[in-house]
Design a protein around this motif. Sequence first.
Motif, mmCIF file in Angstrom:
data_model
loop_
_atom_site.group_PDB
_atom_site.id
_atom_site.type_symbol
_atom_site.label_atom_id
_atom_site.label_comp_id
_atom_site.label_asym_id
_atom_site.label_seq_id
_atom_site.Cartn_x
_atom_site.Cartn_y
_atom_site.Cartn_z
ATOM 1 N N ASP A 45 38.368 42.648 38.060
ATOM 2 C CA ASP A 45 37.690 42.998 39.307
ATOM 3 C C ASP A 45 38.721 43.114 40.431
ATOM 4 N N ASP A 46 38.943 44.316 40.908
ATOM 5 C CA ASP A 46 39.873 44.553 42.029
ATOM 6 C C ASP A 46 41.345 44.457 41.630
ATOM 7 N N CYS A 88 32.410 47.501 43.792
ATOM 8 C CA CYS A 88 32.229 46.814 42.492
ATOM 9 C C CYS A 88 31.023 47.280 41.672
ATOM 10 N N HIS A 217 39.285 39.145 42.256
ATOM 11 C CA HIS A 217 38.426 39.400 43.427
ATOM 12 C C HIS A 217 38.659 38.313 44.481
ATOM 13 N N ASP A 324 37.581 47.666 37.926
ATOM 14 C CA ASP A 324 36.435 48.424 38.441
ATOM 15 C C ASP A 324 36.840 49.407 39.547
ATOM 16 N N GLN A 325 37.795 49.016 40.363
ATOM 17 C CA GLN A 325 38.400 49.956 41.324
ATOM 18 C C GLN A 325 39.806 49.479 41.657
ATOM 19 N N LYS A 337 39.066 47.643 49.565
ATOM 20 C CA LYS A 337 38.967 48.886 48.769
ATOM 21 C C LYS A 337 38.185 49.967 49.537
HETATM 22 CA CA CA Z 1 35.609 45.134 42.321
#
Ligand code: CA
Length: 528
Positions: A45-46, A88, A217, A324-325, A337
């Motif tokens: 995540d991130d 997310c 995250h 996810d990004q 983000k």
């Molecule tokens: Ca994320």
Amino acid sequence: MIYEFYRTHIIKKKNLKFFLLTLFLFACSNNNVSERPNIIFIMSDDHAVPAVSSYDGFLSNVFKTPHLDRIGKEGAIFNNAFCTNSICTPARASVLTGKYSHVNGVYTLNEKISDSQNTFPKELQKTGYYTGMIGKWHLHTEPRGFDYWKVMIGQGLYHDPIYCEMGKGWSPDPEDGTGVKYNGYVTDINTDFAIDFLDNRPKDKPFMMMLHYKAPHDEWEHSEKYSSLFEEIDVPEPETLYDDYLTRGYGMYENTQKIGENHTFYEEETGHLLGKERKSAQYQTYIKKYLRCVASIDENIGRVLQYLDNNNLTKNTIVIYTSDQGFYLGEHGMYDKRFMYEESLQIPFLIRYPKKIKPGTVNNDVISNIDFAPTILDFAGNNIPKDIQGKSFKGFFENSKSLNWRQSLYYRYWMHGAHFNIPSHYGIRTKDFKLIYFYAKGLGYSHDKYYPTDNWVYKGNEIKDSEDYWEMYDLRNDPNELNNIYENSNYKEIKESLKKELFDLKKYYKDTDESFPELYSLTKKYSD
Ligand code: CA
């Protein structure tokens, strides 16, 4: 048993030819079943690209991720992998469905993914895969398409996380007593559960496991064992940490995801400093926390890869690593983000499949998170449902010249003004250029359910619409996107051709805005 059958019924009749032929066909069909690859899809995540050392970014001299790098070295690394909506929950929905947010219905952090949405795990489950989902789910409805799941529902906790487990109850709020707390650090525990899944799976079926990490995250709580990482040294700063935003639109000036200005997590340590000194000190605190979280991910990916080695699974298992990004690691003075700028648009994408992917493969084509579902289905030998918007890139590992691949990416961020005052926008990225239209309208998707912002004015539950504007970048000469060339007359023809391509893409992906007249009227001349 088969032999017995043939011995009594067929061979006795001296039909040896028929016996051998049938045995051959049986062997072939059995072989096909065993050849379907296992699939482990790992998503953090991130996790930004410069924090994976094989991407050779500005952190790669001081921060190494040997286990992640191993996936790419023994398989392929993609240098132009992107998300289609840099936030997310929508990114997760796009991964599962292979569709853009406006098609799968998850535009922002708030929408539920409908049970009626088809997903690649559902397709794999239907065709004989044993499917599992372990870790951060972050969608608001019970996981579907899995034979087993053990998930954190919302953001989850870094320490002593709470999980819901299939068969033992699901709730959108696991802290209501539905979930179970596990003592320890989340990335380690997540991996323990993944290894349990692999151990307990039925061994006569191919498996597909999604392993989703909470880290890195915010707010970046690391494992005790990495407390001293970078204690004695300063981490390099990105080239654009002190960006002054000249030439950019108001979104860059007014957003509140700036280190040293709006980012106040570390006031105790750095609050007494001013200006550049403050930004630099806050950056150091932030990036060290972030990288300590990534260090645990890398260590745990090592555990997963070791498990595959120890159990003779490496050769026939596809391992994918992505995020996810993307995320700002101080670039443009920011964290977080959402924007379509490179740092939050680009995602790491590493894939290993020793049977089909040549070690050391490097790919520079434009792929995105809507391509993951069809690619995985293609590798599994499944049919790809016609309504999936992404495309399989399995062909890159076979004969890439025969692959008619896209030359540009369409992107859209819907959450106008929410959280960090970033205007809603859409745009196109080609190999050499990027054109972004900040339409700056809520369209019903700007409501900030969790963190009301006081910088922009509300109208009812929605954040007020703002002035629209355009930005354009020449990525060949300006990879850091510091010089907005939208008004530069030297680029007039390129600009018009990018606009045409952008609105062609909007038509192609059925995101034409006709149901939002206030927006449609602004761009009608391009849409016609
Ligand atoms: Ca994320």
